[in-house]
Scaffold this motif. Sequence first.
Motif, mmCIF file in Angstrom:
data_model
loop_
_atom_site.group_PDB
_atom_site.id
_atom_site.type_symbol
_atom_site.label_atom_id
_atom_site.label_comp_id
_atom_site.label_asym_id
_atom_site.label_seq_id
_atom_site.Cartn_x
_atom_site.Cartn_y
_atom_site.Cartn_z
ATOM 1 N N TRP A 154 -7.526 1.901 -5.782
ATOM 2 C CA TRP A 154 -7.187 3.289 -5.439
ATOM 3 C C TRP A 154 -8.440 4.019 -4.983
ATOM 4 C CZ3 TRP A 154 -8.005 7.668 -9.125
ATOM 5 C CH2 TRP A 154 -7.429 8.869 -8.661
ATOM 6 N N ASP A 155 -8.332 4.660 -3.838
ATOM 7 C CA ASP A 155 -9.512 5.380 -3.335
ATOM 8 C C ASP A 155 -9.337 6.897 -3.391
ATOM 9 O OD1 ASP A 155 -7.803 6.002 -1.300
ATOM 10 O OD2 ASP A 155 -8.905 4.937 0.280
ATOM 11 N N GLY A 156 -8.387 7.344 -4.173
ATOM 12 C CA GLY A 156 -8.152 8.782 -4.274
ATOM 13 C C GLY A 156 -6.985 9.209 -3.405
ATOM 14 N N THR A 157 -6.674 8.426 -2.378
ATOM 15 C CA THR A 157 -5.565 8.756 -1.494
ATOM 16 C C THR A 157 -4.573 7.602 -1.448
ATOM 17 O OG1 THR A 157 -7.273 9.749 -0.104
ATOM 18 C CG2 THR A 157 -5.031 9.690 0.792
ATOM 19 N N THR A 158 -5.103 6.430 -1.123
ATOM 20 C CA THR A 158 -4.247 5.268 -0.927
ATOM 21 C C THR A 158 -4.372 4.316 -2.117
ATOM 22 O OG1 THR A 158 -4.650 5.456 1.442
ATOM 23 C CG2 THR A 158 -3.743 3.355 0.655
ATOM 24 N N THR A 159 -3.242 3.781 -2.512
ATOM 25 C CA THR A 159 -3.258 2.767 -3.550
ATOM 26 C C THR A 159 -2.824 1.440 -2.945
ATOM 27 O OG1 THR A 159 -2.583 4.445 -5.128
ATOM 28 C CG2 THR A 159 -2.413 2.154 -5.849
ATOM 29 N N ASP A 161 1.658 7.441 -7.671
ATOM 30 C CA ASP A 161 0.613 7.638 -8.673
ATOM 31 C C ASP A 161 0.102 6.254 -9.127
ATOM 32 O OD1 ASP A 161 -0.889 8.064 -10.927
ATOM 33 O OD2 ASP A 161 0.732 8.941 -12.124
ATOM 34 N N ALA A 208 -17.568 8.894 -2.565
ATOM 35 C CA ALA A 208 -16.421 8.088 -2.127
ATOM 36 C C ALA A 208 -16.298 6.868 -3.039
ATOM 37 C CB ALA A 208 -16.623 7.640 -0.683
ATOM 38 N N SER A 251 0.843 -1.186 0.000
ATOM 39 C CA SER A 251 0.000 0.000 0.000
ATOM 40 C C SER A 251 0.883 1.241 0.000
ATOM 41 C CB SER A 251 -0.924 -0.104 1.211
ATOM 42 O OG SER A 251 -1.015 1.105 1.876
ATOM 43 N N SER A 252 0.379 2.294 -0.645
ATOM 44 C CA SER A 252 1.151 3.534 -0.747
ATOM 45 C C SER A 252 0.204 4.716 -0.724
ATOM 46 C CB SER A 252 1.943 3.553 -2.057
ATOM 47 O OG SER A 252 2.561 4.815 -2.226
ATOM 48 N N THR A 253 0.648 5.787 -0.142
ATOM 49 C CA THR A 253 -0.180 6.992 -0.168
ATOM 50 C C THR A 253 0.439 8.080 -1.036
ATOM 51 O OG1 THR A 253 0.869 7.650 1.894
ATOM 52 C CG2 THR A 253 -1.329 6.677 2.054
ATOM 53 N N ASP A 254 1.633 7.862 -1.531
ATOM 54 C CA ASP A 254 2.219 8.927 -2.348
ATOM 55 C C ASP A 254 2.530 8.525 -3.788
ATOM 56 O OD1 ASP A 254 4.384 7.320 -1.984
ATOM 57 O OD2 ASP A 254 5.722 8.861 -1.184
#
Lengths: 309, 494
Positions: free
Chosen positions: A198-203, A182, A258, A177-180
Amino acid sequence: MTATLRNADPVLDEFAVAVGAEGTLSVAGNRTRWDVGGPLAPDTRIISAPTGIVEYIPEEMIVTVRAGTSVDELHRTLAERGQWTALPERGGTVGGAVAVGQSDYRRPARGDLRSAVLQVRYVSAEGTLVTGGGPTVKNVSGFDLPRLITGSLGTLGCIAEVILRTNPIPATTRWLSSTDADPFAIHARLLRPGPVLWDGTTTQVMLFGHDIDVTADVDRLRSVGRFDDCDEPSAPAGHRWSVPPAALTNMAALDTGAFVAEVGVGIIHAERAQIRPPLDPGARLIHERMKAEFDPTGRLNPGRIAGVR
Amino acid sequence: MSLLDRFRDRVGSSAATTGDPLVDDLRAALSPERVKTDGAQRSLLGKDASVFDGGSAGPICYPVSTAEVVEIMRIAQVHERAVVPRGAGTGLAGGAIPLGAPIVVAVTKMTSILEIDEANGVAWVEPGVINLDLTRQLTPLGYHFAPDPSSQQVCTIGGNVANNSGGPHCLAYGVTNSHVAAIEVVSPAGEVIMLGGLDPEPDGYDLRGVFVGSEGTLGIATKVAVRLTKNRPAVRTLLMSFASVRDAANTVSDVIAAGIVPAAMEVMDQRITEAVENYVGAGYPTDAAAVLLAEVDGPDEGIDIDADRIAEIGRGNHATMVRVAADDTERALLWKGRKTAFGAVAQIAPDYYLHDTVVPRSALADVLDEIYAIADRHDLLIMNVFHAGDGNLHPLIVFDGRDEGVLDRVHAAGGEIIEASLAAGGVLSGEHGIGVEKQKYMDRLFSDADLEHQNRLRRAFDPVCRANPGKVLPMGHSCADIQQLRSVPTGVWG
Ligand SMILES: Cc1cc2nc3c(=O)[nH]c(=O)nc-3n(C[C@H](O)[C@H](O)[C@H](O)COP(=O)(O)OP(=O)(O)OC[C@H]3O[C@@H](n4cnc5c(N)ncnc54)[C@H](O)[C@@H]3O)c2cc1C
């Protein structure tokens, strides 16, 4: 023909009798996707499909399974031999999953449900058992009834039994998981990306294959962002959208609320429902004729329309 | 009497080609040079790459746009005539053979790659684009079109879609149906319809999915969105020799049973290998009873894991030689040998009949034994080169058509091969389709009710049987009836 594949099966014959030739009728599975396709007409007789795994041949990567069998049970059996199918694990039955035709959110690793149905046996609106397709992975022997029945929501025939293609479970699967990072860069960076959610913040991304390949993929990913190991996410919930994969790059243009998007695929699990454009008129005409050909009196799953999510 | 004979009888045998008002309408709609009626063209397009003759083409149209295909369909409607779509004519089941002087719509001038849409993972192409040309255009961008039939230098995307074609590399990647997102179709009523879409779950019945493999009987594909497959960073190609075909076949089923799905697994027996070696000198051993070409691809790191396991399984099945292609040149040469196998055969005898059935992989060895026995019984030469990983057999009967009575023996042997495949739990065709070749065997695989339902599917697209009548479904289950021919002027298209 091998004896077991198309042989008379009294269980299927009983199901054909249950379907009969008159009166409105719907086959219920575990009702996990009961609302797909719109409300069922009132006073519709409800029956259930036969159950049981008929034959599993791991060496051929095929399994023959009756429609009422739960996907969980099927996958438990396959897992003992290191295999799985493209059917989504959402608590439903095999027949329900095939009738609805939606793939699992892990489709990039497990394959597309619609390519996994090799043979279908269904009971027609006249109460006759019909077989389409065949037990082999490759097959162009006549018109493709398995493709037609898959995703038809039980409006053309009542699915009794299917032969599914199975696949080896990869040696290693790993979720990160990553939050930064693309999400689109992740998808582009990997040769065979697994699911990218991807939920817009976390992938969250699943890597799969040989251990050594997965480790190398982790290094590749770390060149585009910070990644931590995470648990396998549960199946995303919400309204199901289907959009061209490129549309996900501009989520602001879609009124989803959401969301969790399947990057590279184009499925979005969203707070709000998708407003679908109407079918093109030529295709609609073929749909209407198809329904009239297979179910002239409209007795199968009345009220439901395939493709309305 | 066969279906073909019935059509033949209907049409008479005069040689005049003018005097049909249909032609004037077609010429006005397209242009005079793109509507051919001369005998040479019509006899050329009366056949495809199959052994079936007896086709009879009416006017041959070369449209350059969807709008022109619509015009043709409308004119066909007005004149109550059938329409047969055609690509390169490399089909092996007679799918493109015109029965009863229909309008032949050859899409070979619709050859544009319209758009490469990387963000959606597709390319939009016209149906006349040649399979290999597409891959060549995509390669510099890092992609290719995965289905790679041996005929890929000439066959068209439209033909691939219509026959749901496969190729050696479809073992891991899937046949054409898995690589087509959307198809623009001109329906038999002359309407332009988009089937499928770029989104993963388009609404309604999977009409795109059923159009693929429908052999030109549901309409004419005028635009196709094909999926882009990323090129492979690493490839290992293994060549193994065996002292028996059985050992090679067992290796194949053991590999699959071990949970490995290689990119490709192809087997050639000794006779075909010799022919290939004489023809292109690809470096195959000619002293082995069978060779297995297995390929794995993927990321660099783990590539040797599967390659090593396959080699080990081969040795366990008594491989007499295991070699890994040293570089791309050697790999390309090996594949060239495999893909020119049919060309090589032309050096041995003037005619061949290439069969196509699928059997469970575990039955490969037994069915092959039977096929060799069938050849002996009919005093024929049969070579085997096949997509072993899918269980897709391609027995190749080599003969000289001038030999008295040979065609009867060829057809009898073919029938027995089909029966042997079905008895082993197989199906009639893996990639060539039914066309006119296997109609009469359809009821060996399907019940009356099954066939009736297939016909329902077809009727929903084409209630009047305008598109490619007389194909796929056997008499009695199709609109193979002669209704379409009623308005063909007598004697005009003999
Ligand atoms: C030497 C050789 C090797 C071959 N190897 C393979 C192989 O490895 N794998 C394989 O799968 N096949 C193989 N084939 C068979 C053949 O090449 C394929 O079926 C190919 O896809 C046919 O394409 P085509 O353009 O020649 O189509 P045609 O032969 O022109 O037509 C085939 C069918 O498609 C229909 N059709 C064509 N264009 C359209 C359209 N635009 N819309 C609707 N229907 C259409 C026709 O009506 C016909 O029914 C081989 C053939 C030869 C001669």
